[in-house]
Design a protein around this motif. Structure first.
Motif, short mmCIF file in Angstrom:
data_model
loop_
_atom_site.label_atom_id
_atom_site.label_comp_id
_atom_site.label_asym_id
_atom_site.label_seq_id
_atom_site.Cartn_x
_atom_site.Cartn_y
_atom_site.Cartn_z
N HIS A 86 0.83 -1.21 0.00
CA HIS A 86 0.00 0.00 0.00
C HIS A 86 0.86 1.26 0.00
N TRP A 87 1.96 1.24 0.76
CA TRP A 87 2.83 2.41 0.82
C TRP A 87 3.43 2.68 -0.55
N PHE A 88 3.95 1.64 -1.21
CA PHE A 88 4.55 1.84 -2.53
C PHE A 88 3.51 2.28 -3.55
N LEU A 89 2.30 1.73 -3.49
CA LEU A 89 1.25 2.16 -4.42
C LEU A 89 0.85 3.61 -4.19
N CYS A 90 0.76 4.01 -2.92
CA CYS A 90 0.43 5.41 -2.62
C CYS A 90 1.51 6.36 -3.11
N VAL A 91 2.79 6.00 -2.91
CA VAL A 91 3.88 6.85 -3.39
C VAL A 91 3.83 6.93 -4.91
N PHE A 96 2.65 10.17 -9.66
CA PHE A 96 1.91 10.27 -10.91
C PHE A 96 1.00 11.50 -10.91
N LEU A 97 0.25 11.69 -9.82
CA LEU A 97 -0.66 12.85 -9.74
C LEU A 97 0.12 14.16 -9.75
N PHE A 98 1.26 14.19 -9.07
CA PHE A 98 2.08 15.41 -9.06
C PHE A 98 2.54 15.75 -10.47
N ILE A 99 2.97 14.75 -11.22
CA ILE A 99 3.43 14.99 -12.59
C ILE A 99 2.28 15.45 -13.47
N VAL A 100 1.11 14.83 -13.33
CA VAL A 100 -0.04 15.22 -14.15
C VAL A 100 -0.49 16.65 -13.81
N VAL A 105 -0.71 22.40 -15.10
CA VAL A 105 -0.49 23.81 -14.73
C VAL A 105 0.45 24.48 -15.72
N ILE A 106 1.48 23.77 -16.14
CA ILE A 106 2.42 24.35 -17.10
C ILE A 106 1.75 24.60 -18.43
#
Length: 108
Positions: A86-91, A96-100, A105-106
């Motif tokens: 679960h920890w690895f999936l959350c990271v 992924f969400l941060f990159i998207v 935004v860019i």
């Protein structure tokens, strides 16, 4: 929308993309032209001088292996394995969400 408005929107998008590329090039050129950053000051020495010798620096020993071995993973309980998964999936999901989001935004 009219054809003129669509062309105007497309040209605004192209102009924004060109501005981003130009800003990236300027920042890269500025970063490459900076002189070397001096070494960080000796923080332990500064603290030692500030408290007049009433300070002992103790470092934490680094583990020999950052990740567990296969044998250690197999020896884990099911709960530990599940929490680890679960920890690895959350990271992975957060990265992924941060990159998207940053890409969105860019581009806006």
């Amino acid at each position: 929308q009219t054809v003129g408005a669509q062309i105007d929107t497309a040209s605004k998008i192209r102009l924004s993309a060109m501005k981003i590329q130009l800003l990236t090039l300027i920042c890269a050129a500025f970063g490459l032209s900076l002189p070397e950053i001096p070494n960080l000051p000796d923080l332990v020495g500064i603290v030692d001088n500030a408290v007049h010798g009433n300070f002992t620096a103790q470092t934490v020993e680094e583990p020999q292996a950052f990740l567990p071995t296969i044998a250690e993973i197999r020896a884990m309980t099911d709960r530990e394995k599940t929490e680890r998964l679960h920890w690895f999936l959350c990271v992975f999901l957060l990265v992924f969400l941060f990159i998207v989001v940053s890409g969105t935004v860019i581009m806006v």
